[in-house]
Write an enzyme that holds these catalytic residues in place. Structure first.
Site, PDB file in Angstrom:
ATOM      1  N   HIS A 168       0.795  -1.179   0.117  1.00 50.74           N
ATOM      2  CA  HIS A 168       0.003   0.696   0.104  1.00 50.74           C
ATOM      3  C   HIS A 168       0.743   0.911  -0.290  1.00 50.74           C
ATOM      4  O   HIS A 168       2.064   0.800   1.015  1.00 50.74           O
ATOM      5  CB  HIS A 168      -0.714   0.317   1.203  1.00 50.74           C
ATOM      6  N   CYS A 264      -2.127   2.884   8.604  1.00 46.24           N
ATOM      7  CA  CYS A 264      -3.408   1.684   8.890  1.00 46.24           C
ATOM      8  C   CYS A 264      -4.909   2.269   9.804  1.00 46.24           C
ATOM      9  O   CYS A 264      -5.806   2.146   9.261  1.00 46.24           O
ATOM     10  CB  CYS A 264      -2.894   0.968   8.379  1.00 46.24           C
TER      11      CYS A 264
HETATM   12  N1  ARG Z   1      -3.740  -6.889   6.637  1.00 41.34           N
HETATM   13  C1  ARG Z   1      -4.323  -5.968   5.336  1.00 41.34           C
HETATM   14  C2  ARG Z   1      -4.132  -5.652   4.388  1.00 41.34           C
HETATM   15  O1  ARG Z   1      -3.388  -6.827   3.685  1.00 41.34           O
HETATM   16  C3  ARG Z   1      -3.746  -4.836   6.017  1.00 41.34           C
HETATM   17  C4  ARG Z   1      -4.100  -3.467   5.654  1.00 41.34           C
HETATM   18  C5  ARG Z   1      -2.839  -2.408   6.165  1.00 41.34           C
HETATM   19  N2  ARG Z   1      -3.378  -0.822   5.538  1.00 41.34           N
HETATM   20  C6  ARG Z   1      -2.710  -0.034   5.130  1.00 41.34           C
HETATM   21  N3  ARG Z   1      -3.514   1.050   4.672  1.00 41.34           N
HETATM   22  N4  ARG Z   1      -1.396  -0.405   4.366  1.00 41.34           N
HETATM   23  O2  ARG Z   1      -5.024  -5.418   3.681  1.00 41.34           O
END
Ligand code: ARG
Length: 705
Positions: A168, A264
């Site tokens: 991300h 996050c």
């Molecule tokens: N386990 C989640 C995923 O892989 C973690 C999300 C983390 N969020 C972020 N905005 N980076 O989607």
């Protein structure tokens, strides 16, 4: 506390690592402690509550990642673009977030089905509100970016993520107050790094190292001059302090196990709009059409790889699979790129693969005049070995003299408009040159399966390079091919280096010429010198070719050979005068096989026949390979590659060299017609001659029976 700033969080009541959708989750299924997670989350919550208002969305069973509210959507003013999760594991969160936004009175925008976008996890506003940085590559699709620009009326800058640990944008990129940027450059491709560097001044860029990056230092929550994060090195803290930021560390290790941290776990839901900022997206799309044996020839794979590896994205709009063995498939693919530059790069590769634009998207080729002789305009289209057509005045013109690494020159002649492939040095004032990527297509006729098979038989190592074990088999096929070409009155061009003589192949090559298998010979000064030395003195660079030992004073032999030819005036005159009575070049003269010798800096002499003007030599080579059916390249890297550069697709090439690198380089032109043979060239020629005589005796046998 800033009463106007609000964040959305979701308490970790149901948080756990239940599945693996990013590398951090691997090996961590059910390994996080709920109690510790709750405690860590509470600490973050209280830290933020001292500074901003924190809203809460009700956690839901069965969607453990809902704590990561950054992925709820992307907010700007009263508008929110709802996330469409890439992984089905998280899609269950969508209705709950949607409900929350609606209850709060936001205008909710929903992307088309199958167009993933993961909210503020992949889209981060410049903290001055000047533009939106949007990530793609893992979770969000590039095609979602134009929607963001349209719905939020803001400029979108697309950044491509390259490292799956930073899947991300917010895991490796954090815009800060006052135009600062905290980020981990290796997580992005080169183009994205350039874009970042263009928008953010060097003194505002705070690049972190890998150690901080994997501690999620970039996954930080920024409120005014405070930056909240899991952990930062002393060095990073110092650099942030110098830029005027206070770092608050709060351990979030339990969430790191799911691939998330401070940022996050939050979503800023109050994002002021800058009135002077308006929509713009550099993202471009085009639709291409492909036709042929798209699946079994690998064209489809190559196309999609070229798009993604080039930094773009694709959507298959239509695919008609040819169901019969002989029927072709047709595909329409929408190609998206983050900018015009990237689109041009991708499209030029797709053109080489044979892609064409849809008729309704077609336009004429863009032309620019030559203003300096021998110099093309910037951005000129570089030609390939494939037959090419350009669209001028709504008409497709076939490009003449096709070869690689040229430009397409358009000129007006008495026969109308003509498109010609020209080397840079030959471009003339008054001509126009094709620039950009519009109105260009390469013609790849979709061969029938049957035809393709016979070709493949010939080029059975087209993709690779044969080993010694297979040499005999290849030679048999080449012999058969040579025989066929000779019988049909075709043309075989041999390119040869002096190694042919050193390895004892001279006699065999002479025999091939004598028997009519060779229609032109290309080489350099050396092959001729050594051939003549051997013919006159029985040595090659002073080595006795029969006994394999060096002859006393033999190092002078080749100079004596040169001297003799110089005295006669040329190789041809030496033969006429009876001074040269055997060897490869003797046979060429006797059988009127034209040859061309291209000089180089290391040439002794040179022979009077050697062309030391390389432009002239290149032109001479080009003339001799015209109309060739097969080019046999024998152990001369220099002359073989030189020849390969001039040869259009459709000419079979056999490259024999003991050095696999040379063979690979030549058989790697993306053309199925090239065959590489890694072996000793003397051995190869002796096998070839042997095979040819066997073919002949078999032939005679069938004639008499
Ligand atoms: N386990 C989640 C995923 O892989 C973690 C999300 C983390 N969020 C972020 N905005 N980076 O989607």
């Amino acid at each position: 506390m800033s009463a106007s700033i609000r964040f959305l969080m979701c308490s970790p009541d149901h948080y756990d690592v239940d599945y693996v959708i990013n590398p951090w989750m691997e090996g961590n299924i059910h390994k996080s402690s709920r109690d510790r997670a709750v405690e860590q989350w509470q600490r973050l919550f209280h830290l933020l509550k001292e500074r901003v208002i924190v809203d809460l969305v009700t956690p839901q069973k069965g969607v453990p990642d809902m704590v990561f509210t950054a992925n709820a959507g992307l907010v700007l003013g009263d508008n929110v673009v709802l996330s469409r999760f890439y992984h089905k594991e998280r899609q269950g969160e969508e209705p709950f977030f949607k409900q929350w936004f609606e209850q709060q009175g936001y205008t909710v925008h929903e992307l088309p089905q199958d167009l993933p976008f993961e909210g503020a996890g992949d889209a981060l506003l410049d903290r001055e509100g000047r533009w939106l940085w949007a990530g793609y590559g893992f979770r969000s699709e590039l095609d979602s970016h134009p929607y963001l620009a349209k719905w939020l009326d803001i400029e979108v800058l697309s950044l491509r993520l390259m490292d799956e640990r930073f899947y991300h944008l917010d895991t490796c990129f954090c815009p800060l107050t006052d135009g600062y940027l905290l980020y981990y450059p290796p997580a992005f491709d080169a183009y994205s790094n350039r874009l970042i560097e263009m928008r953010v001044a060097p003194e505002k860029r705070i690049a972190v190292g890998e150690a901080d990056a994997v501690n999620f230092a970039c996954n930080a929550v920024n409120v005014d001059r405070t930056v909240v994060m899991n952990q930062a090195s002393n060095d990073l803290k110092r650099r942030l302090a110098e830029a005027g930021f206070e770092v608050l560390e709060t351990p979030l290790t339990e969430f790191l196990k799911a691939g998330g941290a401070a940022k996050c776990l939050t979503l800023r839901v109050t994002e002021p709009i800058q009135p002077e900022v308006h929509a713009a997206a550099a993202v471009e799309s085009r639709t291409i059409r492909l036709e042929g044996h798209l699946i079994d020839s690998g064209v489809m794979n190559r196309t999609l790889d070229a798009v993604v590896e080039g930094g773009g994205s694709f959507q298959i709009l239509n695919f008609q699979l040819g169901v019969q063995r002989q029927s072709t498939s047709v595909a329409e693919v929408k190609v998206t790129a983050p900018s015009h530059d990237v689109m041009e790069k991708i499209m030029s590769q797709l053109i080489d693969i044979g892609a064409v634009r849809l008729p309704q998207e077609l336009s004429d080729a863009q032309l620019e005049p030559i203003v300096q002789a021998g110099v093309a305009p910037d951005d000129f289209y570089v030609t390939t070995i494939y037959p090419t057509e350009v669209r001028v005045n709504s008409q497709w013109l076939r490009v003449q003299n096709q070869r690689m690494d040229g430009a397409i020159a358009i000129s007006q002649t008495s026969n109308g408009t003509v498109a010609r492939c020209k080397l840079l040095r030959d471009l003339e004032i008054g001509e126009d040159v094709v620039v950009g990527i519009d109105g260009i297509r390469t013609v790849r006729k979709p061969e029938l399966r049957e035809q393709r098979n016979t070709q493949q038989e010939f080029s059975f190592m087209g993709a690779g390079v044969s080993s010694e074990r297979r040499v005999e088999l290849v030679v048999e096929q080449i012999a058969w091919e040579l025989r066929k070409i000779r019988d049909q009155g075709g043309k075989v061009v041999v390119v040869a280096g002096p190694v042919v003589i050193h390895t004892g192949g001279g006699n065999h090559l002479s025999q091939l010429i004598r028997e009519g298998y060779v229609q032109a010979l290309l080489g350099g000064n050396a092959i001729a010198v050594h051939d003549i030395e051997q013919s006159l003195m029985g040595t090659s660079l002073g080595m006795d070719m029969k006994r394999g030992v060096s002859v006393r004073g033999g190092h002078r032999h080749h100079l004596k050979a040169i001297n003799l030819i110089r005295r006669c005036g040329s190789i041809g005159h030496a033969v006429e005068q009876g001074a040269l009575t055997s060897g490869i070049f003797y046979e060429c003269i006797q059988h009127r096989v034209p040859f061309s010798l291209a000089g180089s800096i290391r040439d002794d002499g040179p022979l009077p026949d050697t062309k030391m003007d390389l432009i002239e030599a290149q032109a001479d080579y080009a003339r001799l390979i015209e109309g060739a059916d097969l080019i046999l390249m024998l152990s001369s890297m220099l002359h073989s590659i030189g020849t390969g550069n001039m040869t259009p697709a459709g000419v079979k090439m056999v490259c024999v060299d003991i050095n696999p690198a040379v063979v690979t380089k030549l058989s790697d032109r993306g053309s199925v017609e090239s065959v590489g043979v890694v072996t000793d060239v003397g051995l190869f020629l002796s096998l070839l001659v042997q095979q040819l005589s066997q073919l002949t005796s078999r032939y005679q046998l069938t004639q008499t029976v």
